[in-house]
Every structure is written in structure tokens, then in C-alpha cells.
Design an enzyme around this catalytic site. Structure first.
Site, PDB file in Angstrom:
ATOM      1  N   HIS A 125      24.095  55.007  -1.518  1.00 17.10           N
ATOM      2  CA  HIS A 125      23.693  53.615  -1.763  1.00 17.10           C
ATOM      3  C   HIS A 125      24.765  52.945  -2.637  1.00 17.10           C
ATOM      4  O   HIS A 125      25.307  53.576  -3.545  1.00 17.10           O
ATOM      5  CB  HIS A 125      22.344  53.567  -2.477  1.00 17.10           C
ATOM      6  CG  HIS A 125      21.931  52.180  -2.869  1.00 17.10           C
ATOM      7  ND1 HIS A 125      21.370  51.295  -1.978  1.00 17.10           N
ATOM      8  CD2 HIS A 125      22.034  51.526  -4.062  1.00 17.10           C
ATOM      9  CE1 HIS A 125      21.130  50.156  -2.608  1.00 17.10           C
ATOM     10  NE2 HIS A 125      21.524  50.268  -3.881  1.00 17.10           N
ATOM     11  N   GLY A 149      35.506  40.681  35.241  1.00 15.39           N
ATOM     12  CA  GLY A 149      35.665  42.062  35.665  1.00 15.39           C
ATOM     13  C   GLY A 149      37.113  42.468  35.822  1.00 15.39           C
ATOM     14  O   GLY A 149      38.037  41.712  35.509  1.00 15.39           O
ATOM     15  N   GLY A 204      32.346  34.095  32.712  1.00  9.50           N
ATOM     16  CA  GLY A 204      31.933  35.473  32.481  1.00  9.50           C
ATOM     17  C   GLY A 204      31.429  35.669  31.069  1.00  9.50           C
ATOM     18  O   GLY A 204      32.170  35.468  30.109  1.00  9.50           O
ATOM     19  N   GLY A 205      30.169  36.077  30.947  1.00  7.00           N
ATOM     20  CA  GLY A 205      29.558  36.252  29.628  1.00  7.00           C
ATOM     21  C   GLY A 205      29.359  37.704  29.274  1.00  7.00           C
ATOM     22  O   GLY A 205      28.288  38.097  28.790  1.00  7.00           O
ATOM     23  N   LEU A 255      32.908  37.244  25.621  1.00  5.65           N
ATOM     24  CA  LEU A 255      32.217  36.908  24.378  1.00  5.65           C
ATOM     25  C   LEU A 255      33.114  37.074  23.164  1.00  5.65           C
ATOM     26  O   LEU A 255      33.038  36.286  22.208  1.00  5.65           O
ATOM     27  CB  LEU A 255      30.962  37.761  24.231  1.00  5.65           C
ATOM     28  CG  LEU A 255      29.877  37.520  25.290  1.00  5.65           C
ATOM     29  CD1 LEU A 255      28.684  38.419  25.047  1.00  5.65           C
ATOM     30  CD2 LEU A 255      29.442  36.057  25.311  1.00  5.65           C
TER      31      LEU A 255
END
Length: 462
Positions: free
Chosen positions: A441, A267, A177-178, A183
Site C-alpha cells: 500500500h 484492420g 474504425g472504432g 481509439l
């Protein structure tokens, strides 16, 4: 058997259940909160807390190995999985204890340990007790799916819960399962030192995501040594000598992979099969998810289903939002709906993917005229300073109204920065207004206005 009367019964103590119990208790109701296992549900025990703790340990290991880039030396980095697990267990245990303290202190709430099963409409049996209430909330969650693959019972397999109990780093972890869970574990186990192979039946990873996002996630993990077998379906398992053998099919032929461990990430299955839903007149779909309307009401009067078991969201934040919707409607007479919420979630690889609103493929499916802005993370000063320039930012805007439609932020702090765009979508702030907003920033977030100042038409696919 004498029936015990409550105003409210809550079945399951995940994210939504205890919160609903607490709010009902504060409203002066007598509440029964039933949980057969651990308080906190998936998030606390086998989901967010333990996995993100492992992700943090894996990132620390990864950064230590990159010391030369930052001007220091560490020597060989050795992972002690027992200590990694001990850190995880300590954090999870502390959070679970906090939840228990919270539940024990709830006004008007009785915490009952045991398995709840409906015996009649709005009637539940727990052990030798039979409870009845006018309002029942179901929050039983889901578990990893275990498909009936050939030979699966002849080998030892892991899921998202049992993989957390490993005391040693796998020599070679095979992941079936990816998608998101697969992952995350692929990267963290690779960083701990395991060889990792991922088998995914689709021709690309993360079918829900845009192609450029999926391809960049794959490239990031491949650069770290994760091996992918796409368009390959796992069809059988067989035991080997101190190994697990897995046969995969990639047309026109099959091939075998051999590893020390197998993780199934294929799943989820809702924990509804033993609730006796039929006895209460509660409908579920063919996969076992309880059918609900947009206010989380089931087919049975006075019964709501919240969290993962209702199939309307598989995340902690959607479960929490379910509780907020139900509480607002039931306790305060409001009319809130799951349709009001904007889809949002994250993939907690490193760098993470933050998603909000519509994807590019979603926008294309509507046929509307849209604009897109996209910038690589190497254009972000803070990312360059941090040595984290992988990934990109992408935002989609309605060409006519200039309303922000969605965003995919794959990069340093993408899971945090995406909330700027999520909030803009929710509040109706236009791309033009956000583009004129001054940001601090140097931050990752400061690129958001710049991103929105450089929009161009989303071209039709060739």
C-alpha cells in the site's frame, strides 16, 4: 543462376525473425536474414514505439491542461507537432539503430537487403541471388487494410504508418474504425487539439470486449470530446474544398462528415501477396494469412511462419512467443504450442485497458458456473491520489475450482497490474490463494486481493 546454400533463411526482420536468426547462428548454422525495408518491423517503425511515444506526449499535454486540479498553473498549452514528431523520430531511430547493431553482430548471420520471393520449395530469390535452405522462417508481418470504398482514390487518406508523418495537428480527423488503433489515435489527436470523429460499423466499440468495458472506454473518450458515430458504415469519399468528405450510412439514411484528414483503421492485410507462396507449396487463407499448425509449421516441409503473417496473433508479444515456440521445438527438441499461451493484450488509451484470459462473454459461451468480482477505480486509493479514477477492475473465476479465468482492468496502470492475474492463470494459483496475498500500500495492485475477496455469481443474462 548458381544456388547459394544456407542452413536457415529468415524472411523478414520484425520481432521474431532476427531473434530466430540469432539463435540459429549461435547454434553454428549459416543463416541468411532478408529484409526489404526497415529492421524492427511494425513494432519499432510504425507500431509500438512511435505510437506509445505519441501517447506519452499526449498524456503530458493533457496533464498540463489539468494543472488547476493539482494546484499549479501553466497558462495556455500549445502543441508543436513538429517537435512532438522529432521526439518520436529520435526514439524510433535510436531503437532501430540498436536493432541494426544487434543484427550486424550476429554470429553466422548474413543480413541481405532486398525482396524475397519463393521460386521453388525451400528456394528463394533476392535480386540476382538464389538461396536455398533446409529451414525457412517467414516473418513478413502485415500492413493497414485499404478497402475498395467508393471514391477512396479521389482523396488523401492516412493509415497507422503515414499518420506518423504529420507535421501539424489535424483540424478535424475522421477515423474509420472504432477498434484498438483507431481509439488510441482518436484520444491522442484529440489531446493534441484536433477535432475527432470516429465512424464504426458495429453498434458498439471494441466488439471483442465485454459491453461494460466498451461502454466505459467510449465514455472516457467522449468526456475528452471525441465524437462517435456507431452502427454507421463508411460507404464513400469525395473531395471538398481543402477538406475530405465522407458519406456514412446509419439506417435508414446516409449522412456526410467533413474533415481535414481521414485515418483508415479498418484492420490489417498480411504482406504475403508477393512472396510466391504457391511456388513453395505454402497455403494461405482467403485473406492472405499463411496457414500454420499449432507449432507455426506451414503446409510446406521445412517452412515456418511466425508473427502477424500467420494469423495466430497480431501483437509484438505473440510474435516473440512464436519465435520462442519455434526455437524450442526446432533447436531443442521440445514440443511447445501456440495453444499453451494465455490470450493477453492491452488497449493503450489513457487510462489503459489490460486484458488477460477469458472475457465475460467468453465465459458465458462455455456455459460454466462462474464468479465475478468488479470494483470501480474510484475505490483505489492510489487512483484517487493521482486524480485517475476512471474505469474499473473486473475478474472472472471458476465457481467450482476457484481458478482465475480472466480479467479486464480498465484504469490507472491496468496494463501493468493485469500481469498479476495473467501469471496466476498461468501458474494455477487459485483466487483464494491470491486473495490472501499481502500487497503493498498504496498501489493499484493492492486492490487485486480485495477484488478476489468479494466474488459473487455471474448472473445469467435476462
Amino acid at each position: 543462376m548458381d544456388q547459394e546454400r544456407f542452413d536457415v533463411i529468415v524472411i523478414g526482420a520484425g520481432q521474431a525473425g532476427p531473434a530466430l536468426a540469432a539463435r540459429c547462428g549461435r547454434a553454428g548454422m549459416r543463416v541468411a536474414l532478408i529484409e526489404r525495408h526497415l529492421l524492427g518491423g511494425t513494432c519499432v517503425n510504425t507500431g509500438c514505439y512511435p505510437t506509445k511515444t505519441l501517447v506519452a506526449s499526449a498524456r503530458a499535454v493533457h496533464l498540463a491542461r489539468r494543472g488547476d486540479e493539482f494546484g499549479f498553473e501553466t497558462g495556455p498549452v500549445r502543441v508543436d507537432m513538429r517537435r512532438v514528431k522529432a521526439r518520436m523520430d529520435g526514439i524510433v531511430g535510436a531503437v532501430r539503430a540498436d536493432v541494426e547493431t544487434w543484427v550486424r553482430g550476429m554470429k553466422g548471420v548474413e543480413w541481405i537487403t532486398g525482396h524475397a520471393c519463393f521460386t521453388a520449395p525451400r528456394t528463394v530469390r533476392v535480386g540476382e541471388r538464389e538461396l536455398k535452405a533446409d529451414r525457412i522462417f517467414i516473418d513478413v508481418g502485415a500492413r493497414a487494410a485499404r478497402p475498395p470504398l467508393e471514391g477512396i482514390d479521389t482523396v488523401s487518406t492516412l493509415d497507422n504508418a503515414s499518420v506518423l508523418q504529420l507535421q501539424e495537428v489535424p483540424r478535424h480527423l475522421l477515423i474509420v474504425g472504432g477498434s484498438y488503433i483507431g481509439l488510441e489515435f482518436a484520444q491522442l489527436m484529440r489531446r493534441f487539439g484536433a477535432e475527432v470523429s470516429v465512424v464504426e460499423r458495429s453498434p458498439r466499440l471494441l466488439p471483442r470486449e465485454d459491453t461494460d468495458v466498451a461502454e466505459e472506454v467510449q465514455a472516457i473518450l467522449e468526456r475528452e470530446g471525441v465524437c462517435f458515430h456507431l452502427a454507421s458504415e463508411c460507404v464513400a469519399f469525395a473531395p471538398g474544398e481543402a477538406t475530405v468528405r465522407m458519406r456514412a450510412r446509419c439506417e435508414p439514411q446516409d449522412f456526410w462528415l467533413e474533415g481535414s484528414h481521414v485515418l483508415l483503421a479498418m484492420g490489417r492485410t498480411p504482406n504475403t501477396g508477393d512472396l510466391g507462396l504457391e511456388s513453395a507449396g505454402i497455403r494461405a487463407d482467403e485473406r492472405g494469412y499463411i496457414e500454420v499448425d499449432d507449432q507455426c509449421r506451414t503446409s510446406a516441409e521445412g517452412v515456418w511462419a511466425v508473427g502477424e503473417c500467420n494469423g495466430r496473433g497480431a501483437f509484438t508479444h505473440t510474435a516473440w512467443n512464436d519465435h520462442e515456440i519455434v526455437a524450442a521445438n526446432v533447436l531443442h527438441g521440445e514440443t511447445r504450442s501456440v495453444r499453451d499461451r494465455i490470450p493477453c493484450y492491452a488497449l493503450f488509451t489513457d487510462p489503459p485497458l489490460g486484458r488477460a484470459g477469458m472475457s465475460e462473454q467468453d465465459v458465458r459461451a462455455t456455459g460454466r458456473s462462474a464468479l465475478v468480482g468488479k470494483r470501480p477505480m474510484e475505490r483505489v486509493g492510489r487512483a484517487r491520489e493521482s486524480g485517475e479514477t476512471q474505469g474499473f477492475m473486473k475478474v472472472l473465476v471458476d465457481a467450482q475450482t476457484r481458478q482465475i479465468l480472466g480479467a479486464s482492468l480498465l484504469g490507472l496502470a491496468g496494463d501493468e497490474v493485469v500481469h498479476i492475474l495473467l501469471d496466476a492463470i498461468a501458474s494455477g494459483i487459485t483466487a483464494a490463494a491470491l486473495a490472501r496475498t499481502m500487497h503493498i500500500h498504496p498501489t493499484v495492485a493492492e486492490l487485486v486481493p480485495t477484488l478476489l475477496q468479494d466474488l459473487h455469481p455471474l448472473q445469467e443474462r435476462a
